[in-house]
Design an enzyme around this catalytic site. Structure first.
Site, PDB file in Angstrom:
ATOM      1  N   CYS A  78       0.824  -1.216   0.000  1.00  0.00           N
ATOM      2  CA  CYS A  78       0.000   0.000   0.000  1.00  0.00           C
ATOM      3  C   CYS A  78       0.862   1.273   0.000  1.00  0.00           C
ATOM      4  O   CYS A  78       1.455   1.586  -1.024  1.00  0.00           O
ATOM      5  CB  CYS A  78      -0.979  -0.058   1.160  1.00  0.00           C
ATOM      6  SG  CYS A  78      -2.395   0.992   0.894  1.00  0.00           S
ATOM      7  N   ARG A 134      -7.870   2.657   1.433  1.00  0.00           N
ATOM      8  CA  ARG A 134      -7.454   3.875   0.692  1.00  0.00           C
ATOM      9  C   ARG A 134      -6.256   3.536  -0.217  1.00  0.00           C
ATOM     10  O   ARG A 134      -5.199   4.169  -0.175  1.00  0.00           O
ATOM     11  CB  ARG A 134      -7.111   5.016   1.660  1.00  0.00           C
ATOM     12  CG  ARG A 134      -8.338   5.556   2.381  1.00  0.00           C
ATOM     13  CD  ARG A 134      -8.039   6.690   3.334  1.00  0.00           C
ATOM     14  NE  ARG A 134      -7.149   6.269   4.398  1.00  0.00           N
ATOM     15  CZ  ARG A 134      -5.890   6.646   4.523  1.00  0.00           C
ATOM     16  NH1 ARG A 134      -5.351   7.498   3.682  1.00  0.00           N
ATOM     17  NH2 ARG A 134      -5.160   6.190   5.499  1.00  0.00           N
ATOM     18  N   HIS A 169      -3.285  -5.265   1.680  1.00  0.00           N
ATOM     19  CA  HIS A 169      -2.641  -5.548   2.974  1.00  0.00           C
ATOM     20  C   HIS A 169      -2.731  -7.023   3.366  1.00  0.00           C
ATOM     21  O   HIS A 169      -3.583  -7.373   4.186  1.00  0.00           O
ATOM     22  CB  HIS A 169      -3.349  -4.740   4.068  1.00  0.00           C
ATOM     23  CG  HIS A 169      -3.129  -3.274   4.010  1.00  0.00           C
ATOM     24  ND1 HIS A 169      -2.179  -2.642   4.779  1.00  0.00           N
ATOM     25  CD2 HIS A 169      -3.734  -2.314   3.287  1.00  0.00           C
ATOM     26  CE1 HIS A 169      -2.207  -1.348   4.527  1.00  0.00           C
ATOM     27  NE2 HIS A 169      -3.143  -1.120   3.621  1.00  0.00           N
ATOM     28  N   GLU A 171      -1.015  -8.565   5.466  1.00  0.00           N
ATOM     29  CA  GLU A 171      -0.742  -8.737   6.909  1.00  0.00           C
ATOM     30  C   GLU A 171      -2.023  -8.654   7.740  1.00  0.00           C
ATOM     31  O   GLU A 171      -2.029  -8.990   8.910  1.00  0.00           O
ATOM     32  CB  GLU A 171       0.309  -7.714   7.380  1.00  0.00           C
ATOM     33  CG  GLU A 171      -0.164  -6.290   7.619  1.00  0.00           C
ATOM     34  CD  GLU A 171      -0.430  -5.473   6.343  1.00  0.00           C
ATOM     35  OE1 GLU A 171      -0.312  -6.030   5.223  1.00  0.00           O
ATOM     36  OE2 GLU A 171      -0.781  -4.289   6.479  1.00  0.00           O
TER      37      GLU A 171
HETATM   38  N1  GLN Z   1      -3.533   6.280   0.998  1.00  0.00           N
HETATM   39  C1  GLN Z   1      -2.290   6.011   1.624  1.00  0.00           C
HETATM   40  C2  GLN Z   1      -1.141   6.724   0.943  1.00  0.00           C
HETATM   41  O1  GLN Z   1      -1.183   6.982  -0.240  1.00  0.00           O
HETATM   42  C3  GLN Z   1      -2.006   4.540   1.659  1.00  0.00           C
HETATM   43  C4  GLN Z   1      -2.995   3.835   2.540  1.00  0.00           C
HETATM   44  C5  GLN Z   1      -2.472   2.601   3.156  1.00  0.00           C
HETATM   45  O2  GLN Z   1      -1.272   2.357   3.216  1.00  0.00           O
HETATM   46  N2  GLN Z   1      -3.372   1.821   3.666  1.00  0.00           N
HETATM   47  O3  GLN Z   1      -0.171   6.989   1.590  1.00  0.00           O
END
Ligand code: GLN
Length: 211
Positions: A78, A134, A169, A171
């Site tokens: 992410c 996100r 994710h 994890e």
């Molecule tokens: N939206 C976050 C970013 O761009 C990432 C979100 C996440 O790691 N769960 O930093």
């Protein structure tokens, strides 16, 4: 096998637990000295702008780049994916180690967080339950990038040499296949390094024999 999780901000403990479940020693990495003896590194999810700033502030970009140059695997989940990308839509890149362009928070507000069962051929037939929070996605990948998985035609998992990324994710699930893949990549690297050392050893032996 000692594997580090960058621990300046974000989802650190879950990754450490997952690494330990896979039989590795998981250690939080906060400062340069914490990199010693690491064979793999995870850059976790969190807020990429915050993690990126702290990486620079604590001078961690150098040891991260060194690990990458030595062929040791690095896995970005992410925000970690955002940090590894060469291009970020509308922003300056951070580590810029992978030939990817990412769009942050790309699934829209109404889909801030969701789960999806994804086909990931490299992990076997069983679908992978991906948790997106996100999440970014990859909207360009260079020819050296291996696309590992798509969701609704968007690239959400990829690999370039020793660098691995997912928009989601693992994890936060019970499925440890991505973590096992990372550790397998680390074992491959240490075997290669081992045989290179053998080669040097042999050359040395040959030179000594020719004296
Ligand atoms: N939206 C976050 C970013 O761009 C990432 C979100 C996440 O790691 N769960 O930093």
């Amino acid at each position: 096998m000692k594997a580090g999780v960058l621990a300046v901000q974000g989802a650190v403990t879950e990754h450490i637990k997952m690494l330990e479940k896979c039989g590795a020693q998981g250690v939080p990495v906060k400062r340069g000295q914490d990199f010693s003896g690491l064979e793999a590194l995870i850059i976790p999810g969190g807020e990429s702008t915050t993690i990126g700033k702290l990486i620079r502030k604590f001078g961690l970009d150098r040891p991260i780049n060194e690990m990458a140059a030595e062929g040791k695997p690095i896995y970005g989940t992410c925000a970690g994916l955002v940090l590894l990308a060469e291009e970020i839509e509308g922003e300056d890149p951070y580590l810029g180690l992978m030939n990817l362009r990412v769009l942050r928070n790309a699934f829209g507000r109404q889909r801030e967080s969701f789960e999806a069962a994804l086909e990931v051929p490299i992990l076997g037939e069983e679908p992978f339950t991906a948790v997106f929070i996100r999440a970014p996605y990859i909207n360009f990948a260079g020819p050296e990038v291996e696309v590992l998985c798509r969701f609704q035609d968007r690239i959400v998992a990829a690999r370039q040499g020793n660098l691995l990324v997912t928009s989601f994710h693992p994890e936060l699930t019970e499925d440890d296949r991505f973590h096992r893949l990372l550790l397998e990549m680390a074992r491959d690297t240490s075997q290669k390094t081992g045989s290179k050392q053998d080669l040097q050893g042999n050359k040395k032996a040959a030179a000594a024999a020719n004296k």
